[in-house]
Design an enzyme around this catalytic site. Structure first.
Site, PDB file in Angstrom:
ATOM      1  N   CYS A 161      78.568  42.858  28.403  1.00 15.14           N
ATOM      2  CA  CYS A 161      79.583  41.863  28.063  1.00 15.14           C
ATOM      3  C   CYS A 161      80.350  42.292  26.833  1.00 15.14           C
ATOM      4  CB  CYS A 161      78.942  40.497  27.817  1.00 15.14           C
ATOM      5  SG  CYS A 161      80.172  39.239  27.434  1.00 15.14           S
ATOM      6  N   GLU A 208      73.271  39.010  35.763  1.00 17.22           N
ATOM      7  CA  GLU A 208      72.356  38.819  34.640  1.00 17.22           C
ATOM      8  C   GLU A 208      73.005  39.310  33.365  1.00 17.22           C
ATOM      9  OE1 GLU A 208      68.842  40.638  32.172  1.00 17.22           O
ATOM     10  OE2 GLU A 208      70.777  41.422  32.837  1.00 17.22           O
ATOM     11  N   ARG A 251      61.388  37.580  26.864  1.00 15.36           N
ATOM     12  CA  ARG A 251      62.704  38.181  27.147  1.00 15.36           C
ATOM     13  C   ARG A 251      63.571  37.135  27.848  1.00 15.36           C
ATOM     14  NH1 ARG A 251      63.966  43.600  27.178  1.00 15.36           N
ATOM     15  NH2 ARG A 251      65.933  44.194  28.148  1.00 15.36           N
TER      16      ARG A 251
END
Length: 419
Positions: A161, A208, A251
């Site tokens: 991203c 994800e 995580r």
């Protein structure tokens, strides 16, 4: 002034054509994808028979592929082969593929991967050694995009991203200027996903990203992603999930799932509450090896440095420091920088300095099958063909594979209802 010497190209010998010893990355991607899928879009692979025909006695794609695979991996054995064409339950493409966390998870559910893309050369080596497909490169390249098959069921990937804002997109729209993947100077990888979804109209997407995606830029980044995909007439559902339910590692990651409303209807929704979780969490000790080479033990110099570093930040009131693992608990999040000092996950060793995880332990920490840590199968164990440094980077950037599979199972269940 002395004249500059003129550089002249050496004279080439007549009728002497230099033949490449092995395919370059693009040709290898083309060859391996044609070999595993027989998709029409990879038909140019036939031309490689003439280009690399000197490498094999038999003039066939299968023979050429087998020879090159042996040359590059020293093996024709692939631990996680794609299902035969026609035997699959669904198809998917694997973008920003890394070492294949999505690939393994969805293959375990009966899926067949028709296309994969990854830019890192070392991750490509690991991917090729384990699945038999060599990933295409940069997904921003039109040459690469042209080789995506026309039809597939699911687009998936853990995309990086890059920062962008709702305000920036809105301003460019108002000025009639290009933005996103059409802006060559400020292109964002997410908009290439948008482009592929718009062009190919998969039945679903499964993405994800980091936990902080939801709050990045005061929520504007996530708002752009959500509204962009909804504008393509897809549903959009998300949830932040901690992988510690599946592996002994804390995580947290953001998962996004959507379905084509043209296919599933305007009211289609993905229910994250349908995900099946293991009844019992695993402890860190379940992925630790008994006999570990001394090279993974921290040197006195590094161990002293980490202690001093932690002390300095404690005095400032910060929480920075190393993380000693409780074998009965879970570890911190492994990161791509783990190769530098292993600080976030250190294994205590009694009177000795603590040690790093081995690459095999790091793989098992992300849920990959590693013999004999978490699988009894020697043949279906993840191969690690790269250096320790590259392996740590790859596992630090990877996904929790069993969590991907658990979410993917419910995506596939909803997908099957449409058939």
């Amino acid at each position: 002034m002395e004249d500059k010497a003129e550089l002249k190209a050496p004279k080439s010998k007549p009728n002497k054509i230099k033949t490449p010893s092995v395919p370059d990355d693009f040709d290898l991607a083309l060859l391996s994808h044609y070999h595993s899928t027989n998709e029409v879009v990879y038909g140019d692979a036939i031309d490689l028979l003439e280009k690399y025909g000197h490498l094999t006695d038999k003039v066939s794609i299968d023979s050429l592929y087998d020879k090159i695979q042996l040359l590059l991996t020293q093996s024709n054995s692939v631990p996680f082969p794609s299902p035969d064409k026609g035997a699959e339950k669904f198809t998917f493409i694997d973008l920003f593929a890394g070492i294949g966390g999505f690939r393994m998870a969805l293959q375990n559910l009966g899926g067949k991967c028709l296309f994969t893309s990854e830019w890192d050369k070392y991750s490509k080596q690991t991917y090729f050694a384990n699945y038999g497909d060599f990933p295409f490169g940069d997904i921003t390249s039109e040459q690469v995009k042209e080789h995506i098959p026309e039809k597939f069921d699911i687009l998936c990937g853990g995309f990086p991203c890059q920062p962008f804002s709702l305000a920036g997109v809105s301003k460019k729209n108002s000025l009639g200027r290009l933005h996103g993947f059409q802006d060559e100077k400020q292109g964002n990888l997410f908009f290439h996903i948008e482009d592929i979804i718009r062009t190919h109209r998969p039945k679903a997407f499964f993405l994800e990203n980091v936990k902080n995606l939801v709050s990045h830029d005061k929520g504007n980044t996530f708002k752009v992603i959500k509204e962009t995909l909804e504008a393509l007439n897809y549903s959009f559902d998300k949830r932040v999930i901690d992988g510690s339910a599946f592996v002994p590692q804390h995580r947290e990651r953001t998962f996004m799932v959507g379905f084509d409303k043209d296919v599933f209807g305007k009211d289609v929704k993905f229910d994250f509450n349908t995900i099946k979780y293991p009844k019992k969490k695993k402890a860190a000790k379940t992925i630790l090896q008994a006999d570990v080479p001394a090279k993974y033990t921290l040197s006195d110099h590094l161990w002293n440095y980490l202690n001093e570093y932690a002390k300095k930040h404690r005095e400032k009131g910060n929480g920075f420091g190393f993380g000693l693992v409780n074998p009965e608990g879970v570890t911190r999040t492994i990161s791509a920088r783990y190769h530098k000092d292993g600080a976030e996950i250190l294994i205590p060793q009694g009177d000795k300095n603590p040690r790093r995880l081995t690459p095999h332990e790091a793989a098992a920490l992300q849920g990959y099958p590693i013999y004999p840590i978490n699988t009894k199968s020697k043949t279906r164990s993840l191969k690690i063909p790269v250096s320790d440094t590259q392996a740590y980077r790859q596992f630090g950037n990877s996904v929790v594979m069993p969590l991907i599979q658990a979410v993917g199972e419910q995506v596939v269940n909803l997908l099957q209802l449409q058939k």
